[in-house]
Design an enzyme around this catalytic site. Structure first.
Site, PDB file in Angstrom:
ATOM      1  N   LYS A  45       9.747  -0.520  -6.087  1.00  0.00           N
ATOM      2  CA  LYS A  45       9.011  -1.881  -5.605  1.00  0.00           C
ATOM      3  C   LYS A  45       8.563  -2.643  -6.685  1.00  0.00           C
ATOM      4  O   LYS A  45       7.877  -3.900  -6.884  1.00  0.00           O
ATOM      5  CB  LYS A  45       7.307  -1.237  -5.177  1.00  0.00           C
ATOM      6  CG  LYS A  45       7.103  -0.547  -3.973  1.00  0.00           C
ATOM      7  CD  LYS A  45       5.555  -0.402  -3.837  1.00  0.00           C
ATOM      8  CE  LYS A  45       4.959   0.811  -4.251  1.00  0.00           C
ATOM      9  NZ  LYS A  45       3.555   0.857  -3.913  1.00  0.00           N
ATOM     10  N   LYS A  47       7.460  -2.009  -9.686  1.00  0.00           N
ATOM     11  CA  LYS A  47       6.333  -1.924 -10.581  1.00  0.00           C
ATOM     12  C   LYS A  47       6.310  -0.421 -11.494  1.00  0.00           C
ATOM     13  O   LYS A  47       7.053   0.278 -10.829  1.00  0.00           O
ATOM     14  CB  LYS A  47       4.922  -1.355  -9.206  1.00  0.00           C
ATOM     15  CG  LYS A  47       4.518  -2.405  -8.241  1.00  0.00           C
ATOM     16  CD  LYS A  47       3.414  -1.823  -7.500  1.00  0.00           C
ATOM     17  CE  LYS A  47       2.005  -2.742  -7.718  1.00  0.00           C
ATOM     18  NZ  LYS A  47       1.241  -2.312  -6.526  1.00  0.00           N
TER      19      LYS A  47
HETATM   20  N1  C2G Z   1      -6.383  -3.600  -2.812  1.00  0.00           N
HETATM   21  C1  C2G Z   1      -7.682  -4.123  -2.309  1.00  0.00           C
HETATM   22  N2  C2G Z   1      -8.258  -5.155  -3.185  1.00  0.00           N
HETATM   23  C2  C2G Z   1      -7.679  -5.319  -4.370  1.00  0.00           C
HETATM   24  C3  C2G Z   1      -6.649  -4.693  -4.862  1.00  0.00           C
HETATM   25  C4  C2G Z   1      -5.908  -3.802  -4.035  1.00  0.00           C
HETATM   26  O1  C2G Z   1      -8.107  -4.145  -1.161  1.00  0.00           O
HETATM   27  N3  C2G Z   1      -8.480  -6.024  -5.319  1.00  0.00           N
HETATM   28  C5  C2G Z   1      -5.856  -2.885  -1.801  1.00  0.00           C
HETATM   29  C6  C2G Z   1      -4.497  -3.504  -1.371  1.00  0.00           C
HETATM   30  O2  C2G Z   1      -4.310  -4.099  -0.289  1.00  0.00           O
HETATM   31  C7  C2G Z   1      -3.649  -1.849  -0.900  1.00  0.00           C
HETATM   32  C8  C2G Z   1      -4.572  -0.785  -1.762  1.00  0.00           C
HETATM   33  O3  C2G Z   1      -5.738  -1.282  -2.352  1.00  0.00           O
HETATM   34  O4  C2G Z   1      -4.065  -1.693   0.336  1.00  0.00           O
HETATM   35  C9  C2G Z   1      -3.652  -0.244  -2.624  1.00  0.00           C
HETATM   36  O5  C2G Z   1      -3.162  -1.509  -3.706  1.00  0.00           O
HETATM   37  P1  C2G Z   1      -1.901  -1.155  -4.438  1.00  0.00           P
HETATM   38  O6  C2G Z   1      -2.212   0.044  -5.350  1.00  0.00           O
HETATM   39  O7  C2G Z   1      -1.520  -2.457  -5.070  1.00  0.00           O
HETATM   40  O8  C2G Z   1      -0.682  -0.694  -3.482  1.00  0.00           O
HETATM   41  P2  C2G Z   1       0.550  -1.408  -3.098  1.00  0.00           P
HETATM   42  O9  C2G Z   1       1.342  -1.696  -4.433  1.00  0.00           O
HETATM   43  O10 C2G Z   1       0.169  -2.596  -2.443  1.00  0.00           O
HETATM   44  O11 C2G Z   1       1.236  -0.571  -2.310  1.00  0.00           O
HETATM   45  O12 C2G Z   1       3.599   1.357   1.503  1.00  0.00           O
HETATM   46  C10 C2G Z   1       2.677   0.291   1.017  1.00  0.00           C
HETATM   47  C11 C2G Z   1       2.525   0.402  -0.337  1.00  0.00           C
HETATM   48  O13 C2G Z   1       2.859   1.513  -1.216  1.00  0.00           O
HETATM   49  C12 C2G Z   1       1.269  -0.287  -0.882  1.00  0.00           C
END
Ligand code: C2G
Length: 155
Positions: A45, A47
């Site tokens: 990803k 990351k």
């Molecule tokens: N999130 C949120 N508000 C934030 C930050 C994150 O609601 N201020 C939510 C994101 O929208 C996501 C969840 O928290 O639904 C996890 O965010 P991340 O850890 O950044 O996950 P991500 O990299 O988006 O991975 O297959 C899907 C991926 O694995 C999602």
């Protein structure tokens, strides 16, 4: 029949944005299962997380809104996970709006509003700036010392 909600994420540097989402997701059903991105999947990803998969999984699993965590190793496992866990709702924050609509064939798909003004990326940036401030302070102290040394060594 238990209503199972399923979601996925990296959840690095666990913060209120994550908690508020998990709380709302749990309220949609009777149980919440969470796929935690593995370290290898994060690399794909683009990351790199501060905490390892094991640490991130332990933290999210300790959250009272979460009933189970499991590893997310690829983009393609969601359909089998939905079937495996009997999920009737798949939900993510709305930064993913529309990206998983193909799952509507298997369960409800929801995108919930993200929490504004907080993200793991911002936290990392603020912490690195903090270190930069310290470096700047040390540099100016060093220049002051050098000026003093210069005056003391003037012939
Ligand atoms: N999130 C949120 N508000 C934030 C930050 C994150 O609601 N201020 C939510 C994101 O929208 C996501 C969840 O928290 O639904 C996890 O965010 P991340 O850890 O950044 O996950 P991500 O990299 O988006 O991975 O297959 C899907 C991926 O694995 C999602």
């Amino acid at each position: 029949m238990l209503k199972i909600v399923i979601t996925y994420g990296t959840f690095d540097l666990f913060h209120v944005g994550h908690i508020r989402l998990l709380k709302r997701l749990r309220a949609l059903g009777d149980q919440l299962v969470v796929g935690i991105s593995s370290d290898e999947f994060n690399q794909s990803k683009g990351k790199s997380s501060f905490f390892s998969y094991e640490e991130r999984a332990e933290i999210v699993n300790a959250c009272k809104y979460v009933d189970k965590v499991f590893p997310e190793n690829s983009w393609d496992q969601k359909v089998s996970d939905i079937e495996k866990y009997g999920a009737s709702i798949f939900a993510m924050g709305d930064d993913w709006e529309g990206k998983f609509d193909h799952l509507k064939e298997f369960c409800d798909v929801l995108y919930l509003a993200r929490t504004e003004d907080i993200s793991t990326t911002d936290i990392k940036k603020k912490l690195s700036k903090f270190d930069q401030d310290k470096i700047n302070d040390l540099e100016s102290a060093l220049y002051d010392i050098m000026d003093i040394v210069k005056t003391l060594t003037v012939k």
